[in-house]
Design an enzyme around this catalytic site. Structure first.
Site, short mmCIF file in Angstrom:
data_model
loop_
_atom_site.label_atom_id
_atom_site.label_comp_id
_atom_site.label_asym_id
_atom_site.label_seq_id
_atom_site.Cartn_x
_atom_site.Cartn_y
_atom_site.Cartn_z
N LYS A 85 0.86 -1.19 0.00
CA LYS A 85 0.00 0.00 0.00
C LYS A 85 0.89 1.24 0.00
O LYS A 85 1.96 1.25 0.64
CB LYS A 85 -0.90 -0.03 1.25
CG LYS A 85 -1.91 1.11 1.35
CD LYS A 85 -2.77 0.94 2.60
CE LYS A 85 -3.83 2.03 2.72
NZ LYS A 85 -4.70 1.82 3.89
N SER B 2 -9.58 1.96 2.96
CA SER B 2 -8.69 2.72 2.10
C SER B 2 -7.68 1.86 1.34
O SER B 2 -7.08 2.32 0.37
CB SER B 2 -7.94 3.75 2.96
OG SER B 2 -7.13 3.12 3.93
N SER C 87 -9.79 -0.51 7.17
CA SER C 87 -9.22 -0.31 5.84
C SER C 87 -8.51 -1.52 5.24
O SER C 87 -8.13 -1.49 4.07
CB SER C 87 -8.26 0.88 5.85
OG SER C 87 -8.97 2.08 5.96
#
EC number: 6.3.5.7
Length: 481
Positions: A76, A151, A175
């Site tokens: 990420k 996210s 997330s």
């Protein structure tokens, strides 16, 4: 070659049936073909990836490889890594090349894992749909008209699309779990403090926790073994004896007490989510697990408490982005104050600005007691609820999200979007571990996940139960066309 689970790829690499360079090359070719439409990756560097793969092959040839050596992994965009752009999907850090590496990334590099790239996300991890990215929304690989969740939407999307066997995500209010659920993969948020936060860009420091995302619970357990551990560079890192998170994978479900919180099974869920939950309940019963009704009455308070506290922490953490030392700086300004204002106005997206404003407001004189302190008290009540429940059960089964992934551009208000995190946020308020695993599909063909929540440091038990569910079902084996 890109269809293997992490465990399968590991066996093939260790037995020299495939090489790390062949495996990395296969993923890079798939990324080149599919990522332009998916937008799951926002940074790729083939030369760096292949150099790491060649080094992994040398380790395997010399006989000093680990189970993870040569396995590709996606990060990420919130994790720093020396020489890679770490932008947090924000214009503010669009030109930021990290001078150092996050502890959790370094741990995986030390194992010989191969970096595939940085994945798309909501800007500074603020969002539930991946639509808040400076680089445009990632798509759901099951249906590109739908969001992958957020996210960590890019990480979930690339694992589901078989553009990575595993990825790292971060979980502040759901997330890792919510996008993993929306994309039909497995992901675990460990107990707060289990995995180092050093080098992971801060959103809300008392909530943020890194975790693995992969096709199976077994893969997540193998990754967590490498990721977890005390780090003196992180003041919130916990000093505990090293654990083997694979130790309970072969433990049968028979006799396991599973709590069903009545507040989580109500009218707010879609019919598809309730069906997925019932399928899981039926499987657990068939395997001899004991199901017990429990109550988590303060759940309804978790969303207001979370958005007060997380926004307050965000407004403090994001004050460092001022255009002075690194990141975006406004081109034209007449004095320092104007430079600060213009830089932040240009560099941050609308959702980040919204949360900074909420956070600054609740911390301001006259409102601190009414909002921030009250939210801290509610956080304690939410945590106490879980302890009352765990006095009667080993794990809790819950929905991960109230519905399948919404469409990109769905006309939801910020409050409606915040409410989609109703089942994940309480876990972060309490600092507990929780895993999501695939449990069915919506009538529209989109994946639906369910959550297993455990008491503090019960990751091995959660992963073991999830693995047993996956041995007796095939939702995790399904993949998008």
């Amino acid at each position: 070659m890109t269809q293997y689970t992490l465990k399968q790829a590991s066996v093939l690499l260790q037995s020299k049936q495939i090489s790390a360079v062949e495996l990395a090359s296969a993923y890079l070719a798939a990324i080149a073909e599919k990522n332009p439409a998916l937008n799951g990756y926002i940074t790729i560097d083939q030369d760096k990836t292949l150099a790491e793969a060649r080094a992994a092959d040398e380790r395997i040839a010399q006989g000093n490889a680990s189970a993870l050596t040569g396995i590709p992994v996606a990060y990420k965009d919130i994790f720093c890594q020396t020489g890679w752009r770490s932008a947090c999907a924000s214009k503010m850090l669009d030109n930021f090349i990290s001078p150092y590496t996050a502890t959790v990334v370094q741990k995986l590099l030390d194992e010989g894992m191969v970096t595939l790239g940085r994945t798309n996300m909501d800007e500074f991890a603020m969002g539930s749909t991946n639509e808040n990215s400076f680089y445009g929304a990632a798509k759901n690989p099951w249906n590109p008209e739908h969001v992958p969740g957020g996210s960590s939407g890019g990480s979930a999307a690339v694992v589901a699309a078989r553009l990575a066997p595993a990825a790292l995500g971060s979980d502040t209010g759901g997330s890792i779990r919510q996008p993993a659920s929306h994309c039909g993969i497995t992901g675990i948020k460990p107990t707060y403090g289990t995995v180092s936060r050093f080098g992971m860009v801060a959103y809300a420091s008392s909530f943020d926790q890194a975790g693995p995302m992969a096709q199976t619970a077994e893969d997540c357990a193998i990754l967590l073994n490498a990721m977890a551990g005390f780090d003196p560079k992180d003041s919130t890192s916990l000093e505990r004896e090293k654990e083997d998170y694979t130790r309970d994978l072969n433990q049968p479900l028979k006799g396991l007490k599973i709590g069903l919180p009545k507040e989580y099974f109500g009218e707010g869920n879609s019919a598809d989510v309730l069906t997925a939950l019932q399928n899981t309940i039926d499987l657990l019963k068939a395997q001899g697990a004991e199901l017990i009704e429990v109550s988590l009455p303060q759940t309804k308070l978790s969303i207001p408490a979370y958005y007060v506290l997380a926004s307050a922490e965000a407004s403090t953490n994001l004050s460092r982005y001022d255009g002075v030392r690194y990141g975006h700086r406004a081109a034209q300004f007449s004095d320092l104050e104007e430079m600060y204002g213009k830089t932040r106005a240009e560099g941050f997206g609308s959702e980040v600005k919204r949360r900074i404003m909420i956070g600054t407001y609740v911390l301001s004189h006259g409102y601190y007691d009414a909002y921030y302190l009250k939210a801290q008290k509610l956080r304690r009540l939410v945590a106490d609820d879980f302890q009352t429940a765990f006095a009667r059960c080993d794990l809790i089964l819950a929905p991960t999200a109230p519905s399948a992934a919404p469409k990109i551009g769905a006309d939801a208000s910020p409050v409606e979007t915040y409410l989609s995190d109703i089942y994940t946020i309480a876990v972060n308020l309490a600092g507990l571990p929780a895993l999501t695993l695939p449990a069915g599909f919506s009538s529209g063909g989109l994946p639906i996940g369910v959550q297993l929540i455990g008491n503090y440091f019960s990751e091995a038990k959660i992963l073991g139960a999830a693995h047993q569910i996956q041995l007796n079902s095939d939702w995790h084996g399904k993949r998008p066309e």
